[in-house]
Design an enzyme around this catalytic site. Structure first.
Site, PDB file in Angstrom:
ATOM      1  N   LEU A  47       0.572  -5.388  -1.049  1.00  0.00           N
ATOM      2  CA  LEU A  47      -1.058  -4.687  -0.738  1.00  0.00           C
ATOM      3  C   LEU A  47      -0.334  -3.690  -0.488  1.00  0.00           C
ATOM      4  O   LEU A  47      -0.475  -2.376   0.800  1.00  0.00           O
ATOM      5  CB  LEU A  47      -1.516  -5.462   0.333  1.00  0.00           C
ATOM      6  CG  LEU A  47      -1.810  -6.739  -0.343  1.00  0.00           C
ATOM      7  CD1 LEU A  47      -3.321  -7.045   0.979  1.00  0.00           C
ATOM      8  CD2 LEU A  47      -2.823  -6.739  -1.484  1.00  0.00           C
ATOM      9  N   HIS A  48       0.138  -2.804  -1.491  1.00  0.00           N
ATOM     10  CA  HIS A  48       0.562  -1.078  -1.520  1.00  0.00           C
ATOM     11  C   HIS A  48      -0.471  -0.129  -0.638  1.00  0.00           C
ATOM     12  O   HIS A  48       0.023  -0.039   0.101  1.00  0.00           O
ATOM     13  CB  HIS A  48       1.202  -0.743  -3.338  1.00  0.00           C
ATOM     14  CG  HIS A  48       1.234  -1.477  -3.892  1.00  0.00           C
ATOM     15  ND1 HIS A  48       2.631  -1.299  -3.753  1.00  0.00           N
ATOM     16  CD2 HIS A  48       1.169  -2.095  -4.477  1.00  0.00           C
ATOM     17  CE1 HIS A  48       3.470  -1.700  -4.241  1.00  0.00           C
ATOM     18  NE2 HIS A  48       2.442  -2.134  -5.198  1.00  0.00           N
ATOM     19  N   ASP A  49      -1.785  -0.044  -1.411  1.00  0.00           N
ATOM     20  CA  ASP A  49      -2.475   0.889  -0.930  1.00  0.00           C
ATOM     21  C   ASP A  49      -2.892   0.523   0.513  1.00  0.00           C
ATOM     22  O   ASP A  49      -3.729   1.797   1.452  1.00  0.00           O
ATOM     23  CB  ASP A  49      -3.922   0.921  -1.859  1.00  0.00           C
ATOM     24  CG  ASP A  49      -2.732   1.510  -3.204  1.00  0.00           C
ATOM     25  OD1 ASP A  49      -2.281   1.945  -2.835  1.00  0.00           O
ATOM     26  OD2 ASP A  49      -3.952   1.834  -4.237  1.00  0.00           O
TER      27      ASP A  49
END
Ligand code: BDR
Ligand code: CA
Length: 312
Positions: free
Chosen positions: A240-242
Site C-alpha cells: 500500500l504505497h500511497d
C-alpha cells in the site's frame, strides 16, 4: 494538538484510493483543504473521475476536488493500466460520480492556498507535475510550505516501472527534479518503506469483514490491482504505497529513515527517474530530504483498519 492542514495531489489508483479514504476518515487529525487530481496511473479525466467517486464513497461532501495537470512537464505521459485497470480504479462497482469539480485549476488552487493559509502540508501520491508547476509559477510559495510528504522514489528496492525507477519519480522526472531542488522541507516514503506494508490475504479479510460499505469496497479495489505485484515480486499481496504518506502524518513513529541528499536522473534513457540517494554521505551535497526506509507493517494496518471502520 491542532489539525494538520493538507492538500492531497493524487492519481487514483487503488492505493491512492486507500490513502484518500484514510485521510478522509481522520478529521480530528487532518484538515483536507482540497484534493487535486493529476495525470499518472491513468489520464487526467479518469483520475479526476476516480477522486470524485472516492469522495462520494467516503460521505465527506465538504471536500473540494480540482483538476490538475494533464501531462508531465516534458515527457510523454506513461500510464499504468496494466496494474490499475483501464479506469485506474478497476474492481468496485462505484456509481459514476456527480460530485462537482471546482472551476479553479489545481495548480492555481495550490498557489492560492499556500499564499493565504499558513502551515499547509502538500501530500503527493502521484507524479509531481502540479507541485513543480506551482513552485515554478509562484516561487514565493515554496517558503510557505510546511512540508511536502511524497510517495516517491527508491534506494535499495530499485525500480517498479523500470529496473531503476519508481513510477511517480519516473513519470515526470523533470518535475521530480524541481521539487527535490526546491529547498522546501521534503519527506519521502519510497519503495524501501512501502514494500514493508503488504496487503496479505489475512489483512484483506479484515477489510471484507469490516461491517461497513467502505471496507469491502477497499478489499475489492486491492484485489483488482494486486496481481501485478504478486507476479513480479512474489509477494502475498500488494504494497500500500500511497497510504504510507497519510499514515506518516497520523503516526510518524511507524516510519524511520535518515536525512539525506536525494537527486533524480532526468536525462539518461537507461536510468530516467532513478532517485540517487546519498545514504553513505559519499558527496558533499547537502541533505534535502528525510528518506524513510523502515515501516511498521502491523502498526500501519492497525491504524488503517481503525480509521476505515469509521466510514459509511
Ligand atoms: C506509485 O505508483 C503508482 O502506480 C501508485 O499509485 C503509487 O503512487 C508506486 O510506485
Ligand atoms: Ca499514486
Amino acid at each position: 494538538m491542532s489539525k494538520r492542514k493538507i492538500i492531497i495531489d493524487t492519481d487514483p489508483g487503488q492505493d491512492d484510493a486507500l490513502a484518500i479514504l484514510l485521510a478522509l476518515a481522520s478529521p480530528e487529525d487532518l484538515d483536507v483543504l482540497g484534493i487535486v487530481a493529476v495525470a499518472g496511473n491513468v489520464p487526467l479525466h479518469q483520475t479526476l473521475n476516480n477522486a470524485r467517486k472516492l469522495v462520494e464513497l467516503s460521505g465527506r461532501t465538504d471536500i473540494k476536488v480540482f483538476a490538475g495537470s494533464e501531462r508531465p512537464l516534458r515527457q510523454t505521459l506513461v500510464t499504468a493500466e496494466h496494474i490499475h485497470g483501464a479506469t485506474g480504479l478497476d474492481g468496485p462497482d462505484l456509481p459514476e460520480p456527480t460530485y462537482p469539480v471546482e472551476e479553479k485549476s489545481g495548480v492555481q488552487f495550490i498557489i492560492d492556498t499556500l499564499r493565504t493559509v499558513d502551515d499547509v502540508t502538500l501530500v503527493t501520491l502521484g507524479p509531481l507535475t502540479d507541485i513543480a508547476r506551482a513552485f515554478t509559477e509562484a516561487p514565493d510559495v515554496v517558503g510557505r510550505v510546511r512540508e511536502v510528504v511524497m510517495m516517491l522514489g527508491s534506494w535499495r528496492e530499485l525500480g517498479n516501472v523500470s529496473p531503476t525507477a519508481e513510477f511517480n519519480a519516473y513519470v515526470d522526472a523533470a518535475a521530480t527534479d524541481i521539487v527535490l531542488r526546491s529547498e522546501a522541507r521534503l519527506t519521502l516514503l519510497p519503495l524501501d518503506a512501502t514494500h514493508k506494508v503488504i496487503s496479505t490475504p489475512e489483512r484483506m479479510q479484515v477489510l471484507r469483514d469490516m461491517g461497513n460499505r467502505t471496507g469491502p469496497q477497499a478489499a475489492i479495489m486491492l484485489k483488482a490491482s494486486e496481481a501485478f505485484d504478486m507476479a513480479r515480486f512474489g509477494w502475498a499481496g500488494a504494497p500500500l504505497h500511497d497510504p504510507c504518506t497519510i499514515a506518516y502524518l497520523l503516526k510518524p513513529e511507524l516510519f524511520s529513515g535518515r536525512e539525506v541528499n536525494v537527486m533524480v536522473e532526468t536525462e539518461s534513457e537507461l536510468t530516467l527517474g532513478m532517485t540517487v540517494v546519498d545514504w553513505w554521505k559519499s558527496t558533499d551535497r547537502k541533505p534535502n530530504a528525510t528518506f524513510m526506509t523502515e515501516a511498521d507493517g502491523e502498526g500501519f494496518y492497525q491504524l488503517l483498519f481503525e480509521r476505515l471502520r469509521r466510514l459509511p
